[in-house]
Design a protein around this motif. Structure first.
Motif, PDB file in Angstrom:
ATOM      1  N   HIS A   1      -1.086 -13.753  54.857  1.00  0.00           N
ATOM      2  CA  HIS A   1      -0.844 -13.293  53.491  1.00  0.00           C
ATOM      3  C   HIS A   1      -1.881 -13.968  52.593  1.00  0.00           C
ATOM      4  O   HIS A   1      -1.554 -14.839  51.781  1.00  0.00           O
ATOM      5  N   ALA A   2      -3.124 -13.561  52.759  1.00  0.00           N
ATOM      6  CA  ALA A   2      -4.251 -14.255  52.138  1.00  0.00           C
ATOM      7  C   ALA A   2      -4.125 -14.310  50.619  1.00  0.00           C
ATOM      8  O   ALA A   2      -4.390 -15.351  50.009  1.00  0.00           O
ATOM      9  N   GLU A   3      -3.737 -13.222  50.013  1.00  0.00           N
ATOM     10  CA  GLU A   3      -3.646 -13.185  48.552  1.00  0.00           C
ATOM     11  C   GLU A   3      -2.502 -14.049  48.052  1.00  0.00           C
ATOM     12  O   GLU A   3      -2.662 -14.833  47.102  1.00  0.00           O
TER      13      GLU A   3
ATOM     14  N   LEU B   1      -3.518  -5.573  56.761  1.00  0.00           N
ATOM     15  CA  LEU B   1      -3.312  -6.644  57.739  1.00  0.00           C
ATOM     16  C   LEU B   1      -3.385  -8.025  57.081  1.00  0.00           C
ATOM     17  O   LEU B   1      -2.566  -8.905  57.364  1.00  0.00           O
ATOM     18  N   LEU B   2      -4.371  -8.212  56.203  1.00  0.00           N
ATOM     19  CA  LEU B   2      -4.576  -9.507  55.556  1.00  0.00           C
ATOM     20  C   LEU B   2      -3.713  -9.670  54.305  1.00  0.00           C
ATOM     21  O   LEU B   2      -3.664 -10.766  53.731  1.00  0.00           O
ATOM     22  N   HIS B   3      -3.054  -8.590  53.882  1.00  0.00           N
ATOM     23  CA  HIS B   3      -2.251  -8.572  52.664  1.00  0.00           C
ATOM     24  C   HIS B   3      -3.096  -8.944  51.445  1.00  0.00           C
ATOM     25  O   HIS B   3      -2.820  -9.928  50.735  1.00  0.00           O
ATOM     26  N   VAL B   4      -4.140  -8.141  51.212  1.00  0.00           N
ATOM     27  CA  VAL B   4      -4.965  -8.287  50.019  1.00  0.00           C
ATOM     28  C   VAL B   4      -5.012  -6.934  49.308  1.00  0.00           C
ATOM     29  O   VAL B   4      -4.849  -5.883  49.937  1.00  0.00           O
ATOM     30  N   SER B   5      -5.248  -6.977  48.004  1.00  0.00           N
ATOM     31  CA  SER B   5      -5.164  -5.769  47.176  1.00  0.00           C
ATOM     32  C   SER B   5      -6.485  -5.021  47.044  1.00  0.00           C
ATOM     33  O   SER B   5      -6.509  -3.917  46.498  1.00  0.00           O
ATOM     34  N   TYR B   6      -7.583  -5.631  47.497  1.00  0.00           N
ATOM     35  CA  TYR B   6      -8.897  -5.048  47.243  1.00  0.00           C
ATOM     36  C   TYR B   6      -9.639  -4.801  48.557  1.00  0.00           C
ATOM     37  O   TYR B   6     -10.364  -5.676  49.030  1.00  0.00           O
ATOM     38  N   PRO B   7      -9.480  -3.612  49.158  1.00  0.00           N
ATOM     39  CA  PRO B   7     -10.222  -3.307  50.383  1.00  0.00           C
ATOM     40  C   PRO B   7     -11.725  -3.433  50.223  1.00  0.00           C
ATOM     41  O   PRO B   7     -12.432  -3.758  51.181  1.00  0.00           O
TER      42      PRO B   7
ATOM     43  N   PHE C   1     -15.390 -10.496  56.737  1.00  0.00           N
ATOM     44  CA  PHE C   1     -14.855 -11.522  55.863  1.00  0.00           C
ATOM     45  C   PHE C   1     -14.307 -10.887  54.591  1.00  0.00           C
ATOM     46  O   PHE C   1     -14.682  -9.768  54.221  1.00  0.00           O
ATOM     47  N   TYR C   2     -13.403 -11.623  53.949  1.00  0.00           N
ATOM     48  CA  TYR C   2     -12.824 -11.229  52.669  1.00  0.00           C
ATOM     49  C   TYR C   2     -13.192 -12.286  51.641  1.00  0.00           C
ATOM     50  O   TYR C   2     -13.129 -13.488  51.921  1.00  0.00           O
ATOM     51  N   ILE C   3     -13.590 -11.841  50.440  1.00  0.00           N
ATOM     52  CA  ILE C   3     -13.896 -12.745  49.339  1.00  0.00           C
ATOM     53  C   ILE C   3     -12.945 -12.440  48.183  1.00  0.00           C
ATOM     54  O   ILE C   3     -12.867 -11.298  47.726  1.00  0.00           O
ATOM     55  N   ARG C   4     -12.218 -13.435  47.743  1.00  0.00           N
ATOM     56  CA  ARG C   4     -11.344 -13.256  46.592  1.00  0.00           C
ATOM     57  C   ARG C   4     -12.161 -12.882  45.361  1.00  0.00           C
ATOM     58  O   ARG C   4     -13.262 -13.411  45.163  1.00  0.00           O
ATOM     59  N   PRO C   5     -11.638 -11.975  44.509  1.00  0.00           N
ATOM     60  CA  PRO C   5     -12.350 -11.657  43.269  1.00  0.00           C
ATOM     61  C   PRO C   5     -12.639 -12.918  42.460  1.00  0.00           C
ATOM     62  O   PRO C   5     -11.800 -13.812  42.347  1.00  0.00           O
ATOM     63  N   GLY C   6     -13.840 -12.980  41.918  1.00  0.00           N
ATOM     64  CA  GLY C   6     -14.235 -14.129  41.131  1.00  0.00           C
ATOM     65  C   GLY C   6     -15.037 -15.158  41.895  1.00  0.00           C
ATOM     66  O   GLY C   6     -15.620 -16.068  41.296  1.00  0.00           O
ATOM     67  N   ILE C   7     -15.096 -15.028  43.232  1.00  0.00           N
ATOM     68  CA  ILE C   7     -15.872 -15.960  44.049  1.00  0.00           C
ATOM     69  C   ILE C   7     -17.322 -15.467  44.116  1.00  0.00           C
ATOM     70  O   ILE C   7     -17.578 -14.301  44.432  1.00  0.00           O
ATOM     71  N   HIS C   8     -18.257 -16.341  43.861  1.00  0.00           N
ATOM     72  CA  HIS C   8     -19.676 -15.992  43.893  1.00  0.00           C
ATOM     73  C   HIS C   8     -20.234 -16.305  45.284  1.00  0.00           C
ATOM     74  O   HIS C   8     -20.123 -17.420  45.771  1.00  0.00           O
TER      75      HIS C   8
END
Length: 372
Positions: free
Chosen positions: A175-177, A54-60, A201-208
């Motif tokens: 299309h979050a990614e 739904l959010l168009h991200v690669s990392y569930p 919530f979704y956190i992009r890889p690399g975000i602390h």
């Protein structure tokens, strides 16, 4: 009853959602990672996969489940590291209040528009990262922000972008990614047709992100103090009936197609606006369609000579039409619109809103205007 308060909670829910909740309540309890039964693990894994689609991200596995968007936004604001915040005035109180009440108060700058991002030299404090927070779709005006362009400009200034998708997830393509959103919060009980008390919530890889809640997780109960960065974001017993219902709601949206839902809502919303524009006593509060911003399934208006609460009361009790009146938990945008302190009458649609529903509203508004 005509229900036009879907920006608060969508109604009716698809039968599959009601069935999914009932099935979990009737079954032997199976909490994820906490039981020899695997049902809980399967529900959550499939839900994350569907939400990633739904959010168009690669990392569930970068999607974390909470009790809703308010919970998610509080966790994000409390756990992200930033030196100051840039906040659009159409943000909800679930953003404004956590920012204003942080223990260590960082500077907050409120933006009436995003022309600020055109500044070639946005100042920073000691080179540290600033947070830009905005909703994808305003819950007052229905404004849909151009997130791809905003993220591109924001990242040029090393801004961290936090997107509140409470009003868009499920009814407006995300299309979050591709857009480059850093963190995104969503709720389950609106356009995703899930039960109340669900979201994430979704956190992009690399975000602390440092967690703000700690407790049992079921992963390794021997750990009491975490090594920095080895965090867990889902603690306590999950709301399995609600999350099963959310899974069914997300599946319904994906099977129907977000683009299909969006097209219907855009057509209905534009029709409603065109009808309300025909009443001289009606004041509409909608985006300027000459710009890049577009309109979501939310229409706010007032009728000259009546407070919005009075209009809502008449619609509910004389016509059986449920809307919402007031400030809609977004006080700053009402100051900007000049609608404070009384706010507006808000009409919000869902995929289940019919043309008859909208026609009933238009006829009711016409009656009210003619009676003044």
């Amino acid at each position: 009853m005509v229900y036009l308060n879907n920006a608060a909670t969508s109604y009716p829910k698809p039968p599959s959602v009601v069935k999914a909740v009932a099935e979990v309540l009737e079954a032997t309890p199976a909490s994820a990672l906490r039981s020899s039964l695997t049902a809980g693990d399967d529900i959550l894994a499939l839900l994350r996969k569907d939400l990633a689609s739904l959010l168009h991200v690669s990392y569930p596995d970068r999607i974390f489940l909470t009790s809703g968007a308010t919970d998610a936004l509080n966790r994000l604001i409390g756990g992200l590291a930033f030196s100051r915040a840039l906040v659009t005035t159409d943000n909800h109180n679930s953003v404004l209040r956590p920012l204003e009440n942080r223990d260590h108060q960082e500077p907050i700058e409120y933006l009436e528009n995003l022309d600020y991002l055109e500044n070639p030299a946005i100042p920073s404090q000691d080179g540290s990262q600033a947070l830009l927070s905005l909703p994808h779709c305003s819950n007052v005006t229905g404004t849909i922000h151009d997130i791809a362009t905003i993220c591109q400009k924001a990242h040029q200034h090393h801004l961290l972008v936090m997107l509140d998708a409470a009003q868009s997830a499920g009814c407006i393509p995300i299309h979050a990614e591709e857009w480059g959103v850093d963190v995104i919060a969503f709720t389950g009980h609106k356009a995703l047709f899930g039960p109340q008390g669900t979201g994430g919530f979704y956190i992009r890889p690399g975000i602390h992100l440092r967690p703000t809640m700690f407790g049992g997780t079921g992963r390794d109960s021997s750990i009491i103090r975490y090594d920095d960065g080895d965090w867990e974001y889902e603690v306590g017993t999950p709301n399995m009936p609600g999350l099963a219902g959310l899974k069914a709601g997300v599946e319904y949206v994906l099977q129907t197609g977000v683009e299909t839902i969006c097209r219907q809502l855009q057509s209905q919303t534009q029709w409603l606006i065109s009808q309300l524009k025909g009443f001289p006593k009606v004041r509409l509060y909608i985006p300027d369609h000459h710009g890049r911003e577009s309109q979501g399934p939310v229409v706010s208006f007032n009728i000259d000579g009546l407070k919005p609460a009075d209009v809502g009361y008449i619609l509910q009790n004389a016509y059986g039409i449920t809307t919402r009146t007031g400030l809609h938990c977004a006080p700053l945008i009402h100051q900007q619109l000049g609608t404070a302190p009384w706010g507006t009458v808000r009409v919000s649609l869902s995929y289940h809103t019919t043309q008859d529903d909208l026609q009933a509203l238009v006829e009711a508004v016409q009656d009210i205007c003619q009676s003044l």
